[in-house]
Write a protein that holds these residues in place. Structure first.
Motif, mmCIF file in Angstrom:
data_model
loop_
_atom_site.group_PDB
_atom_site.id
_atom_site.type_symbol
_atom_site.label_atom_id
_atom_site.label_comp_id
_atom_site.label_asym_id
_atom_site.label_seq_id
_atom_site.Cartn_x
_atom_site.Cartn_y
_atom_site.Cartn_z
ATOM 1 N N MET A 194 73.297 38.827 64.340
ATOM 2 C CA MET A 194 73.267 39.070 65.701
ATOM 3 C C MET A 194 74.106 37.779 66.395
ATOM 4 S SD MET A 194 69.092 39.769 66.547
ATOM 5 C CE MET A 194 69.385 40.382 68.254
ATOM 6 N N PHE A 200 73.334 42.997 68.717
ATOM 7 C CA PHE A 200 73.277 43.355 67.416
ATOM 8 C C PHE A 200 74.567 43.358 66.720
ATOM 9 C CE2 PHE A 200 68.795 44.927 68.218
ATOM 10 C CZ PHE A 200 68.346 44.305 67.370
ATOM 11 N N ARG A 225 65.186 38.717 66.428
ATOM 12 C CA ARG A 225 65.662 38.203 67.573
ATOM 13 C C ARG A 225 65.073 36.725 67.741
ATOM 14 N NH1 ARG A 225 64.078 43.262 69.265
ATOM 15 N NH2 ARG A 225 65.846 44.402 69.641
#
Length: 262
Positions: A194, A200, A225
């Motif tokens: 990421m 992404f 994340r």
């Protein structure tokens, strides 16, 4: 569920960056994800690949090479040169590193140059590809900052930092940043790349003779994340302090092989 090293399911391993470990490279760092340790270097060549010259493509190029040293694993891993060709896993990982890092820079701004990213695994305990992407980004940024500081580039080409982390399902529970015992026994394994904006770049995931639900996939991506957000903060500190850090000496490297530090 208790993880082998006692971490919470959303907790990263201790991560550290030791810059300037390869003095002949334009930028370098020893990155540690727990007991996984990779030297990542960026070397800038004042030329572009032949295919770019032939097609008169504007700007430069970035490519990556990845290797595991023979003593990086519990059982000796033969060097690729002894087999006469690179193995499929190494080829796939170095392509991933190249794709990930090309996604975060403006190749037109580096001029007619090639950035070589070399990732050499010193010690493997799960997540060598994610550590290589993460450390490769730091080494690249250090190298490009150096050229910019020397007046060899008019603009910094780094658009966004990228980082990578693994997530998986271990003993029925989604967990972040798998070490080797978890990776070996996980029913699902994801590698997520990421940007610092939590966009992404690439997601690699599969069930290990198992299936996974949409809810489990969402949980793993949420963990990724969180992990990337924390890793990017550490990357920025490493990049900003690299120009003030003395080249790493033997004592620094030996210290890096001791207890991992945040």
């Amino acid at each position: 569920m208790t993880r082998p090293d006692g971490r919470q399911n959303d907790q990263l391993r201790p991560i550290s960056f030791v810059p300037n470990v390869a003095p002949h490279a334009t930028g370098s760092v020893l990155v540690s994800f727990g007991n996984t340790k990779v030297i990542c270097s960026a070397t800038i060549e004042e030329d572009v690949p032949r295919w770019m010259r032939a097609q008169r493509v504007e700007g430069g190029w970035l490519t990556a090479e990845y290797s595991m040293l023979p003593y990086s694993t519990l059982e000796r891993k033969p060097r690729d040169i002894s087999r006469g060709k690179i193995d499929g896993r190494s080829s796939e990982i170095q392509r991933l590193i190249g794709r990930a890092l090309r996604a975060c820079i403006d190749l037109k701004k580096i001029g007619q140059r090639t950035i070589w990213i070399d990732c050499d695994v010193l010690q493997a305990d799960g997540g060598t590809r994610t550590a290589s992407v993460t450390g490769g980004c730091v080494a690249m940024a250090i190298a490009l900052n150096k050229l910019f500081g020397e007046g060899k580039m008019k603009h910094l080409p780094v658009v966004k930092l990228v980082a990578a982390v693994s997530a998986g399902v271990y003993q029925g529970v989604p967990v972040l940043d798998l070490n080797y015992p978890e990776d070996k026994d996980a029913s699902v394994d994801f590698n997520v790349v990421m940007t610092e904006a939590l966009e992404f770049v690439e997601v690699q995931g599969s069930g290990e003779e198992a299936v996974f639900s949409g809810e489990e996939m969402s949980a793993m991506l949420d963990l990724a994340r969180k992990g990337v957000s924390e890793i990017v903060t550490m990357q920025k500190v490493a990049i900003l302090t690299a120009d003030r850090a003395a080249p790493a000496d033997l004592a620094s490297l030996m210290g890096a092989f001791g207890a991992p530090k945040n």
